[in-house]
Design an enzyme around this catalytic site. Structure first.
Site, PDB file in Angstrom:
ATOM      1  N   LYS A  10      37.951  40.742  57.005  1.00 51.41           N
ATOM      2  CA  LYS A  10      38.983  39.788  57.286  1.00 51.41           C
ATOM      3  C   LYS A  10      40.006  40.025  58.010  1.00 51.41           C
ATOM      4  O   LYS A  10      40.261  41.256  58.712  1.00 51.41           O
ATOM      5  CB  LYS A  10      39.013  39.549  55.590  1.00 51.41           C
ATOM      6  CG  LYS A  10      38.138  39.237  54.899  1.00 51.41           C
ATOM      7  CD  LYS A  10      39.103  39.072  52.947  1.00 51.41           C
ATOM      8  CE  LYS A  10      37.454  38.235  52.236  1.00 51.41           C
ATOM      9  NZ  LYS A  10      38.401  37.752  51.120  1.00 51.41           N
ATOM     10  N   TYR A  50      34.196  28.670  52.175  1.00 52.96           N
ATOM     11  CA  TYR A  50      33.972  28.564  50.923  1.00 52.96           C
ATOM     12  C   TYR A  50      34.417  27.334  49.996  1.00 52.96           C
ATOM     13  O   TYR A  50      35.781  27.768  48.821  1.00 52.96           O
ATOM     14  CB  TYR A  50      36.144  29.497  51.156  1.00 52.96           C
ATOM     15  CG  TYR A  50      36.024  30.971  51.574  1.00 52.96           C
ATOM     16  CD1 TYR A  50      35.384  31.631  50.245  1.00 52.96           C
ATOM     17  CD2 TYR A  50      36.540  31.712  52.806  1.00 52.96           C
ATOM     18  CE1 TYR A  50      35.180  33.572  50.802  1.00 52.96           C
ATOM     19  CE2 TYR A  50      36.726  32.869  52.339  1.00 52.96           C
ATOM     20  CZ  TYR A  50      35.597  32.983  51.561  1.00 52.96           C
ATOM     21  OH  TYR A  50      35.990  35.197  52.037  1.00 52.96           O
ATOM     22  N   PHE A  58      44.286  28.584  44.713  1.00 54.85           N
ATOM     23  CA  PHE A  58      44.502  29.388  46.297  1.00 54.85           C
ATOM     24  C   PHE A  58      43.477  28.996  47.592  1.00 54.85           C
ATOM     25  O   PHE A  58      43.521  30.325  48.465  1.00 54.85           O
ATOM     26  CB  PHE A  58      44.108  30.996  46.184  1.00 54.85           C
ATOM     27  CG  PHE A  58      42.928  30.773  45.480  1.00 54.85           C
ATOM     28  CD1 PHE A  58      41.864  31.122  46.065  1.00 54.85           C
ATOM     29  CD2 PHE A  58      42.514  31.420  44.027  1.00 54.85           C
ATOM     30  CE1 PHE A  58      40.631  31.505  46.098  1.00 54.85           C
ATOM     31  CE2 PHE A  58      41.457  31.832  43.479  1.00 54.85           C
ATOM     32  CZ  PHE A  58      39.959  31.469  44.088  1.00 54.85           C
ATOM     33  N   ARG A  86      28.870  44.928  47.707  1.00 49.14           N
ATOM     34  CA  ARG A  86      29.613  44.401  46.841  1.00 49.14           C
ATOM     35  C   ARG A  86      30.507  45.989  45.975  1.00 49.14           C
ATOM     36  O   ARG A  86      31.446  46.330  45.849  1.00 49.14           O
ATOM     37  CB  ARG A  86      29.227  43.994  45.437  1.00 49.14           C
ATOM     38  CG  ARG A  86      28.351  42.348  46.328  1.00 49.14           C
ATOM     39  CD  ARG A  86      29.709  41.200  46.289  1.00 49.14           C
ATOM     40  NE  ARG A  86      30.827  41.515  45.226  1.00 49.14           N
ATOM     41  CZ  ARG A  86      31.284  39.957  45.278  1.00 49.14           C
ATOM     42  NH1 ARG A  86      31.346  39.310  46.223  1.00 49.14           N
ATOM     43  NH2 ARG A  86      31.840  39.917  44.171  1.00 49.14           N
ATOM     44  N   THR A  92      37.713  42.350  43.687  1.00 54.13           N
ATOM     45  CA  THR A  92      38.219  41.555  44.631  1.00 54.13           C
ATOM     46  C   THR A  92      39.635  41.510  44.529  1.00 54.13           C
ATOM     47  O   THR A  92      40.117  41.766  45.469  1.00 54.13           O
ATOM     48  CB  THR A  92      38.226  40.164  43.430  1.00 54.13           C
ATOM     49  OG1 THR A  92      36.560  39.906  43.534  1.00 54.13           O
ATOM     50  CG2 THR A  92      38.861  39.025  44.810  1.00 54.13           C
ATOM     51  N   ARG A 103      37.772  48.167  49.482  1.00 53.65           N
ATOM     52  CA  ARG A 103      39.361  47.118  49.361  1.00 53.65           C
ATOM     53  C   ARG A 103      40.538  48.142  48.854  1.00 53.65           C
ATOM     54  O   ARG A 103      41.468  47.484  48.745  1.00 53.65           O
ATOM     55  CB  ARG A 103      38.937  45.989  48.358  1.00 53.65           C
ATOM     56  CG  ARG A 103      38.140  44.481  48.935  1.00 53.65           C
ATOM     57  CD  ARG A 103      37.645  43.385  48.227  1.00 53.65           C
ATOM     58  NE  ARG A 103      36.986  42.534  48.664  1.00 53.65           N
ATOM     59  CZ  ARG A 103      36.896  41.692  47.580  1.00 53.65           C
ATOM     60  NH1 ARG A 103      36.148  41.830  46.727  1.00 53.65           N
ATOM     61  NH2 ARG A 103      36.064  40.556  48.399  1.00 53.65           N
ATOM     62  N   ASN A 113      41.935  41.046  50.792  1.00 54.01           N
ATOM     63  CA  ASN A 113      41.327  41.788  50.662  1.00 54.01           C
ATOM     64  C   ASN A 113      40.476  42.426  51.429  1.00 54.01           C
ATOM     65  O   ASN A 113      39.671  42.793  51.155  1.00 54.01           O
ATOM     66  CB  ASN A 113      41.220  41.522  49.244  1.00 54.01           C
ATOM     67  CG  ASN A 113      40.104  40.126  49.014  1.00 54.01           C
ATOM     68  OD1 ASN A 113      39.492  39.968  50.371  1.00 54.01           O
ATOM     69  ND2 ASN A 113      39.715  40.279  47.777  1.00 54.01           N
ATOM     70  N   HIS A 116      34.842  40.413  52.637  1.00 52.06           N
ATOM     71  CA  HIS A 116      33.684  39.336  52.151  1.00 52.06           C
ATOM     72  C   HIS A 116      32.387  40.378  51.751  1.00 52.06           C
ATOM     73  O   HIS A 116      32.119  40.553  52.844  1.00 52.06           O
ATOM     74  CB  HIS A 116      33.437  38.244  52.935  1.00 52.06           C
ATOM     75  CG  HIS A 116      33.096  37.319  52.445  1.00 52.06           C
ATOM     76  ND1 HIS A 116      33.067  36.639  50.865  1.00 52.06           N
ATOM     77  CD2 HIS A 116      31.653  37.422  52.609  1.00 52.06           C
ATOM     78  CE1 HIS A 116      31.936  36.034  50.947  1.00 52.06           C
ATOM     79  NE2 HIS A 116      30.732  36.205  51.752  1.00 52.06           N
ATOM     80  N   GLU A 127      24.576  32.312  53.303  1.00 49.45           N
ATOM     81  CA  GLU A 127      26.137  32.781  54.238  1.00 49.45           C
ATOM     82  C   GLU A 127      25.405  33.626  55.071  1.00 49.45           C
ATOM     83  O   GLU A 127      26.173  33.113  56.557  1.00 49.45           O
ATOM     84  CB  GLU A 127      26.694  33.729  53.595  1.00 49.45           C
ATOM     85  CG  GLU A 127      27.260  33.275  51.958  1.00 49.45           C
ATOM     86  CD  GLU A 127      28.452  33.755  51.279  1.00 49.45           C
ATOM     87  OE1 GLU A 127      28.788  33.792  50.591  1.00 49.45           O
ATOM     88  OE2 GLU A 127      28.001  35.222  51.514  1.00 49.45           O
TER      89      GLU A 127
HETATM   90  P1  DAT Z   1      35.226  37.423  45.775  1.00 50.48           P
HETATM   91  O1  DAT Z   1      34.950  37.903  47.434  1.00 50.48           O
HETATM   92  O2  DAT Z   1      34.864  39.275  45.261  1.00 50.48           O
HETATM   93  O3  DAT Z   1      33.439  37.276  45.884  1.00 50.48           O
HETATM   94  P2  DAT Z   1      36.013  35.118  44.985  1.00 50.48           P
HETATM   95  O4  DAT Z   1      34.442  34.586  45.724  1.00 50.48           O
HETATM   96  O5  DAT Z   1      36.969  35.392  43.695  1.00 50.48           O
HETATM   97  O6  DAT Z   1      36.245  36.845  45.030  1.00 50.48           O
HETATM   98  O7  DAT Z   1      37.011  34.517  45.580  1.00 50.48           O
HETATM   99  C1  DAT Z   1      36.480  34.051  46.739  1.00 50.48           C
HETATM  100  C2  DAT Z   1      38.048  35.125  47.548  1.00 50.48           C
HETATM  101  O8  DAT Z   1      39.052  34.356  47.310  1.00 50.48           O
HETATM  102  C3  DAT Z   1      39.065  36.861  47.175  1.00 50.48           C
HETATM  103  O9  DAT Z   1      38.175  37.471  48.216  1.00 50.48           O
HETATM  104  C4  DAT Z   1      39.862  36.777  47.808  1.00 50.48           C
HETATM  105  C5  DAT Z   1      41.038  34.899  46.962  1.00 50.48           C
HETATM  106  N1  DAT Z   1      41.130  34.438  45.666  1.00 50.48           N
HETATM  107  C6  DAT Z   1      40.267  35.279  44.868  1.00 50.48           C
HETATM  108  N2  DAT Z   1      40.896  34.802  43.885  1.00 50.48           N
HETATM  109  C7  DAT Z   1      42.304  35.034  44.256  1.00 50.48           C
HETATM  110  C8  DAT Z   1      43.520  34.704  43.768  1.00 50.48           C
HETATM  111  N3  DAT Z   1      43.319  34.716  41.968  1.00 50.48           N
HETATM  112  N4  DAT Z   1      44.784  34.820  44.479  1.00 50.48           N
HETATM  113  C9  DAT Z   1      44.406  34.443  45.719  1.00 50.48           C
HETATM  114  N5  DAT Z   1      43.511  34.474  46.487  1.00 50.48           N
HETATM  115  C10 DAT Z   1      42.233  34.841  45.809  1.00 50.48           C
HETATM  116 MG    MG Z   2      32.667  35.310  46.202  1.00 53.63          MG
END
Ligand code: DAT
Ligand code: MG
Length: 133
Positions: A10, A50, A58, A86, A92, A103, A113, A116, A127
């Site tokens: 990222k 996304y 968010f 992962r 996350t 991370r 973070n 991805h 993806e």
């Molecule tokens: P991951 O990237 O671990 O699969 P996710 O799919 O739940 O996690 O979320 C996708 C992305 O969105 C994550 O990498 C960062 C952002 N994100 C997730 N939860 C968040 C939050 N509570 N506040 C801000 N950004 C968030």
């Molecule tokens: Mg995810």
């Protein structure tokens, strides 16, 4: 089982000059980098990538961050590649991520973070085809 997964470095991590370190961690854990490119995501690409998070509070912040600078998109291959990547990335939320994970070491916040990774073989397929032939 031999499989492929999709990973991304990222924008905040791209700013830290740690591409080599991140790939080294993947390789050390049995993942082979089979395709990669650095690119600037458009707003439309980030929104579509996304899309599953469209209703989350968010979402706009996530799209803004993911388009704030170049990213590196990557295809990895290896035994249980989805779960391995992962695990190498960690939780996350960097604050909750295990010691030694990407991370934990390079994430700045739950939003920024550093990396991805696809969360299942099905999303990996989707993806990977989003960015590669
Ligand atoms: P991951 O990237 O671990 O699969 P996710 O799919 O739940 O996690 O979320 C996708 C992305 O969105 C994550 O990498 C960062 C952002 N994100 C997730 N939860 C968040 C939050 N509570 N506040 C801000 N950004 C968030
Ligand atoms: Mg995810």
């Amino acid at each position: 089982m031999m499989e492929r997964t999709f990973g991304m470095i990222k924008p905040n991590a791209m700013n830290k000059n740690i591409i080599g370190e991140i790939i080294k961690r993947a390789e050390s854990n049995g993942l082979k980098l089979i395709e990669a490119k650095i690119k600037q995501l458009t707003t439309d690409e980030a929104k579509l990538f996304y899309l599953e998070h469209k209703e989350r509070p968010f979402y706009d912040e996530l799209v803004t961050f993911m388009t704030s600078g170049p990213v590196m998109v990557m295809a990895f291959e290896g035994e249980n590649a989805v779960d391995v990547w992962r695990t190498v990335m960690g939780h996350t939320d960097p604050a909750q991520a295990e010691a030694g994970t990407i991370r934990k070491d390079f994430g700045d916040s739950i939003g920024e973070n550093a990396a991805h990774g696809s969360d299942a073989p099905g999303s990996a397929k989707r993806e990977l085809s989003f960015f590669f032939e």
